[in-house]
Scaffold this active site. Structure first.
Site, PDB file in Angstrom:
ATOM      1  N   LYS A 138       0.930  -1.101   0.077  1.00 57.13           N
ATOM      2  CA  LYS A 138      -0.023   0.154  -0.094  1.00 57.13           C
ATOM      3  C   LYS A 138       1.158   1.296   0.094  1.00 57.13           C
ATOM      4  CE  LYS A 138      -1.847   1.826   4.043  1.00 57.13           C
ATOM      5  NZ  LYS A 138      -1.511   3.039   4.240  1.00 57.13           N
ATOM      6  N   ASN A 139       1.857   1.191   0.743  1.00 55.48           N
ATOM      7  CA  ASN A 139       2.700   2.392   0.906  1.00 55.48           C
ATOM      8  C   ASN A 139       3.928   2.527  -0.225  1.00 55.48           C
ATOM      9  OD1 ASN A 139       1.254   2.961   3.253  1.00 55.48           O
ATOM     10  ND2 ASN A 139       2.673   2.284   4.633  1.00 55.48           N
TER      11      ASN A 139
ATOM     12  N   ARG B 174      -5.506  11.086   4.094  1.00 54.77           N
ATOM     13  CA  ARG B 174      -4.567  12.073   4.392  1.00 54.77           C
ATOM     14  C   ARG B 174      -3.347  12.139   3.626  1.00 54.77           C
ATOM     15  NH1 ARG B 174      -0.681  11.287   6.397  1.00 54.77           N
ATOM     16  NH2 ARG B 174      -0.227  13.656   6.752  1.00 54.77           N
TER      17      ARG B 174
ATOM     18  N   CYS C 144      -4.926  12.539  11.878  1.00 52.03           N
ATOM     19  CA  CYS C 144      -6.020  11.116  11.592  1.00 52.03           C
ATOM     20  C   CYS C 144      -5.597  10.653  13.038  1.00 52.03           C
ATOM     21  CB  CYS C 144      -5.189  10.289  10.724  1.00 52.03           C
ATOM     22  SG  CYS C 144      -3.630   9.513  11.270  1.00 52.03           S
TER      23      CYS C 144
ATOM     24  N   ARG D 114      -0.275  14.668  12.432  1.00 51.92           N
ATOM     25  CA  ARG D 114       0.389  14.272  11.078  1.00 51.92           C
ATOM     26  C   ARG D 114       0.665  15.680  10.324  1.00 51.92           C
ATOM     27  NH1 ARG D 114      -1.214   9.063   9.680  1.00 51.92           N
ATOM     28  NH2 ARG D 114       0.765   9.134   8.201  1.00 51.92           N
TER      29      ARG D 114
ATOM     30  N   ASP E 251       5.026  20.117   7.800  1.00 50.99           N
ATOM     31  CA  ASP E 251       5.917  21.171   8.008  1.00 50.99           C
ATOM     32  C   ASP E 251       7.130  20.823   6.998  1.00 50.99           C
ATOM     33  OD1 ASP E 251       6.054  19.504  10.201  1.00 50.99           O
ATOM     34  OD2 ASP E 251       7.792  20.675  10.746  1.00 50.99           O
ATOM     35  N   LEU E 252       7.608  19.655   7.107  1.00 48.88           N
ATOM     36  CA  LEU E 252       8.885  19.388   6.221  1.00 48.88           C
ATOM     37  C   LEU E 252       8.655  19.249   4.882  1.00 48.88           C
ATOM     38  CD1 LEU E 252      10.093  16.483   8.736  1.00 48.88           C
ATOM     39  CD2 LEU E 252      10.643  18.960   8.849  1.00 48.88           C
TER      40      LEU E 252
ATOM     41  N   ASP F 273       4.296   0.697  11.969  1.00 49.70           N
ATOM     42  CA  ASP F 273       3.161   0.101  11.333  1.00 49.70           C
ATOM     43  C   ASP F 273       2.856  -1.254  12.001  1.00 49.70           C
ATOM     44  OD1 ASP F 273       3.390   1.671   8.217  1.00 49.70           O
ATOM     45  OD2 ASP F 273       2.949   2.442  10.132  1.00 49.70           O
TER      46      ASP F 273
ATOM     47  N   ILE G 168       7.620   7.416  16.783  1.00 52.94           N
ATOM     48  CA  ILE G 168       7.167   7.799  15.572  1.00 52.94           C
ATOM     49  C   ILE G 168       5.952   8.528  15.814  1.00 52.94           C
ATOM     50  CG2 ILE G 168       6.740   7.326  13.156  1.00 52.94           C
ATOM     51  CD1 ILE G 168       9.617   6.642  14.063  1.00 52.94           C
TER      52      ILE G 168
ATOM     53  N   ARG H  49      -8.492  -0.252   4.282  1.00 50.60           N
ATOM     54  CA  ARG H  49      -7.764   0.732   3.638  1.00 50.60           C
ATOM     55  C   ARG H  49      -6.102   0.074   3.328  1.00 50.60           C
ATOM     56  NH1 ARG H  49      -7.539   6.188   6.677  1.00 50.60           N
ATOM     57  NH2 ARG H  49      -6.222   6.660   4.956  1.00 50.60           N
TER      58      ARG H  49
HETATM   59  C1  EPZ Z   1       4.189   6.795   6.151  1.00 44.90           C
HETATM   60  O1  EPZ Z   1       3.515   7.973   6.632  1.00 44.90           O
HETATM   61  C2  EPZ Z   1       3.135   5.637   6.000  1.00 44.90           C
HETATM   62  N1  EPZ Z   1       2.214   6.122   5.068  1.00 44.90           N
HETATM   63  C3  EPZ Z   1       2.738   5.426   7.382  1.00 44.90           C
HETATM   64  O2  EPZ Z   1       1.959   4.216   7.240  1.00 44.90           O
HETATM   65  C4  EPZ Z   1       4.080   4.918   8.322  1.00 44.90           C
HETATM   66  O3  EPZ Z   1       3.633   4.688   9.662  1.00 44.90           O
HETATM   67  C5  EPZ Z   1       5.020   6.412   8.174  1.00 44.90           C
HETATM   68  O4  EPZ Z   1       5.541   6.489   6.836  1.00 44.90           O
HETATM   69  C6  EPZ Z   1       6.384   5.643   9.084  1.00 44.90           C
HETATM   70  O5  EPZ Z   1       6.856   4.847   8.508  1.00 44.90           O
HETATM   71  C7  EPZ Z   1       2.372   5.968   3.780  1.00 44.90           C
HETATM   72  O6  EPZ Z   1       3.384   5.833   3.247  1.00 44.90           O
HETATM   73  C8  EPZ Z   1       1.063   6.435   2.918  1.00 44.90           C
HETATM   74  P1  EPZ Z   1       6.249  10.153   8.298  1.00 44.90           P
HETATM   75  P2  EPZ Z   1       4.191   9.523   6.649  1.00 44.90           P
HETATM   76  O7  EPZ Z   1       6.332  11.446   7.327  1.00 44.90           O
HETATM   77  O8  EPZ Z   1       4.815   9.866   5.517  1.00 44.90           O
HETATM   78  C9  EPZ Z   1       6.415  13.174  11.598  1.00 44.90           C
HETATM   79  C10 EPZ Z   1       0.188   2.777   7.490  1.00 44.90           C
HETATM   80  O9  EPZ Z   1      -0.530   2.319   8.502  1.00 44.90           O
HETATM   81  N2  EPZ Z   1       6.248  14.363  10.556  1.00 44.90           N
HETATM   82  O10 EPZ Z   1       7.518   9.544   8.010  1.00 44.90           O
HETATM   83  O11 EPZ Z   1       2.926  10.333   6.923  1.00 44.90           O
HETATM   84  C11 EPZ Z   1       4.946  12.707  11.794  1.00 44.90           C
HETATM   85  O12 EPZ Z   1       4.014  13.435  12.524  1.00 44.90           O
HETATM   86  C12 EPZ Z   1       0.461   4.269   7.589  1.00 44.90           C
HETATM   87  O13 EPZ Z   1       0.356   2.272   6.582  1.00 44.90           O
HETATM   88  C13 EPZ Z   1       6.384  15.690  10.771  1.00 44.90           C
HETATM   89  O14 EPZ Z   1       6.487  16.188  12.059  1.00 44.90           O
HETATM   90  O15 EPZ Z   1       5.285   9.362   7.897  1.00 44.90           O
HETATM   91  C14 EPZ Z   1       5.314  11.369  12.295  1.00 44.90           C
HETATM   92  O16 EPZ Z   1       5.465  11.691  13.886  1.00 44.90           O
HETATM   93  C15 EPZ Z   1       0.379   4.982   9.039  1.00 44.90           C
HETATM   94  N3  EPZ Z   1       6.283  16.762   9.872  1.00 44.90           N
HETATM   95  C16 EPZ Z   1       6.755  11.093  11.709  1.00 44.90           C
HETATM   96  O17 EPZ Z   1       7.213  12.439  11.660  1.00 44.90           O
HETATM   97  C17 EPZ Z   1       6.433  16.391   8.580  1.00 44.90           C
HETATM   98  O18 EPZ Z   1       6.055  17.229   7.772  1.00 44.90           O
HETATM   99  C18 EPZ Z   1       6.793  10.137  10.689  1.00 44.90           C
HETATM  100  O19 EPZ Z   1       5.950  10.633   9.694  1.00 44.90           O
HETATM  101  C19 EPZ Z   1       6.303  14.947   8.118  1.00 44.90           C
HETATM  102  C20 EPZ Z   1       6.113  13.986   9.158  1.00 44.90           C
END
Ligand code: EPZ
Length: 438
Positions: free
Chosen positions: A24-25, A113, A137, A142, A145-146, A327, A349, A419
């Site tokens: 999925k990801n 999202r 979510c 979520r 900012d980055l 996950d 995380i 999902r």
């Molecule tokens: C991806 O989400 C995955 N989703 C998530 O899977 C997975 O848990 C996550 O990566 C971590 O591996 C998809 O790929 C669609 P991140 P993503 O940006 O990209 C913080 C599932 O169950 N952050 O690596 O949103 C954020 O709040 C889903 O399949 C910022 O602070 O993850 C989090 O605490 C759930 N600012 C951490 O980083 C930002 O701009 C990791 O987020 C972006 C992220």
């Protein structure tokens, strides 16, 4: 919307073979990336960039796509942008030749999202994009900012107001060197998508190293992109004037694979997983081995055998890849609920990712979750109960627990589970589970 429910009669051993679906990801960012095919960027000096469509070059054939509601949502977004999409089994064909949309509707953004990953692709294709701020979510706020900070470094003008992001591509710097404060998967993907087409070199430091990042890079490179360093913390993307579509097969879903390993472990069964990539799963496999399971990876298979009672493990800490994936954390919490001894999980995380705990407690689990730490005192028996899925992986954890519980469990809000799992009841019933959707 009252979604369907799953009825599980626990206590049956999981035994047999399951073929794991495409990730999925990985399919989500790859579907977004199909938008970048079939346009040619030409630098017309101070008039900025001209983008001309190159027709046929906009067709991609993506194999091994799972039938997931999130994947269908991504296809709806592509259609709303003007792509033509057809699906034949697990193969999706996308023609982006006539796509010129630049808006992702509020409804679609709130439906999923992670649609935020379309931002980089739409900007790369048409040079502007309007979308609503992705809601938080169940896992927490979520933030993005980055994503926004990096796109601004790449010359994108972004105004935020009333929950709407209004983005316009500006002149891209000839070279950008972006260091992420944390290895965000989504931010890394958005930067890759935006910098793949056009001129200029983009370096991403502290980039996410997840296998899904390498899979996205694999697709883009096959389309003609120039990317190196995928899988490491430093990615280099050299913009090219044009990408053409290609034929690509999505990597296996390592989280789905770990979920089914959990089902075998908690029911003391044996399971052969096929169509997996063990190299992506060492941190998961080592936790199951530590629990006392026999875990035998080879080629595109993993054989897991849980003939002994599950024992508690030392601390499980979720970390960015190659650490233990967040996950899989709810799945492992469910398995450790019925084990000998006390385990500790530290969720590093997401702020709020112990949503399975209160539901598992209704089934007799002894879990104390506070902040980032959950202490799980293994119990001998879990009991079936009516429980509710609050998010995708917490829902999957309840299915795993229900398989290892005595009696009947009714799981509601199954739409969360749909999902990320293609008909989870079909897969598990095929290996001995008594599980049906009502
Ligand atoms: C991806 O989400 C995955 N989703 C998530 O899977 C997975 O848990 C996550 O990566 C971590 O591996 C998809 O790929 C669609 P991140 P993503 O940006 O990209 C913080 C599932 O169950 N952050 O690596 O949103 C954020 O709040 C889903 O399949 C910022 O602070 O993850 C989090 O605490 C759930 N600012 C951490 O980083 C930002 O701009 C990791 O987020 C972006 C992220």
């Amino acid at each position: 919307m009252e979604s369907s429910r799953l009825l599980v009669e626990g206590g049956r051993k999981i035994e047999g073979e399951i073929r794991v679906h495409g990730a999925k990801n990985s399919v989500l960012p790859i579907l977004a990336a199909t938008l970048l095919c079939g346009i040619r960027h030409t630098n017309s000096g101070n008039a900025g960039i001209s983008r001309t469509r190159t027709g046929e070059a906009g067709i991609s054939v993506i194999h091994n796509t799972a039938s997931l509601s999130d994947a269908f949502a991504a296809m709806r977004i592509l259609r709303s942008l003007g792509c033509e999409i057809s699906r034949e089994g697990s193969t999706v064909t996308v023609c982006s030749a006539n796509a010129e949309g630049d808006i992702v509707s509020d409804g679609l953004m709130h439906e999923m999202r992670s649609s935020i990953v379309f931002l980089g692709a739409i900007l790369g294709r048409v040079g502007r994009c309007r979308l609503s701020f992705p809601g938080g979510c169940e896992l927490g706020p979520r933030p993005i900012d980055l994503h926004l900070e990096a796109l601004r470094r790449l010359g994108v003008k972004i105004t935020e107001g009333h929950g709407i992001l209004d983005c316009t591509a500006g002149v891209r710097p000839l070279s950008a060197d972006i260091t992420l404060s944390l290895p965000s998967v989504g931010a890394t993907e958005n930067i890759m998508l935006y910098s793949a087409v056009g001129s200029g070199e983009t370096v991403i430091r502290n980039a996410a190293r997840e296998p899904e990042i390498s899979d996205l890079a694999g697709y883009l490179i096959k389309c003609g992109a120039k990317i190196s360093g995928q899988g490491t913390s430093t990615l280099v993307i050299d913009g090219v004037p044009e990408l053409h579509g290609c034929e690509y097969s999505v990597m296996p879903d390592r989280i789905e694979a770990a979920t089914y390993m959990g089902a075998a472990a908690i029911t003391r069964g044996e399971l052969m997983l096929t169509g997996v990539r063990p190299a992506d799963m060492y941190s998961c496999m080592s936790v199951f081995s530590e629990m006392g399971c026999g875990v035998y990876p080879y080629d595109d298979k993993i054989f897991i055998s849980a003939r002994k009672p599950i024992s508690a493990v030392r601390t499980v800490r979720t970390m960015p890849y190659p650490g233990f994936p967040t996950d899989c954390q709810p799945i492992v919490m469910a398995v450790l609920s019925k084990s000998q001894g006390t385990s500790v999980i530290v969720e590093n995380i997401f702020e709020n990712r112990f949503m399975a705990a209160p539901e598992l407690r209704r089934m007799g689990a002894n879990i104390k979750a506070e902040g980032k730490v959950a202490v799980i005192e293994g119990v001998k028996t879990l009991y079936g109960a009516p429980v509710r899925a609050h998010d995708l992986r917490a829902g999957a954890a309840l299915v795993v627990a229900a398989l290892g519980a005595e009696g009947q469990t009714e799981i509601s809000n199954v739409h969360y589970i749909d999902r990320g799992y293609e008909s989870i009841e079909t897969a598990l019933s095929s290996v001995g589970a008594d599980l049906r959707r009502i």
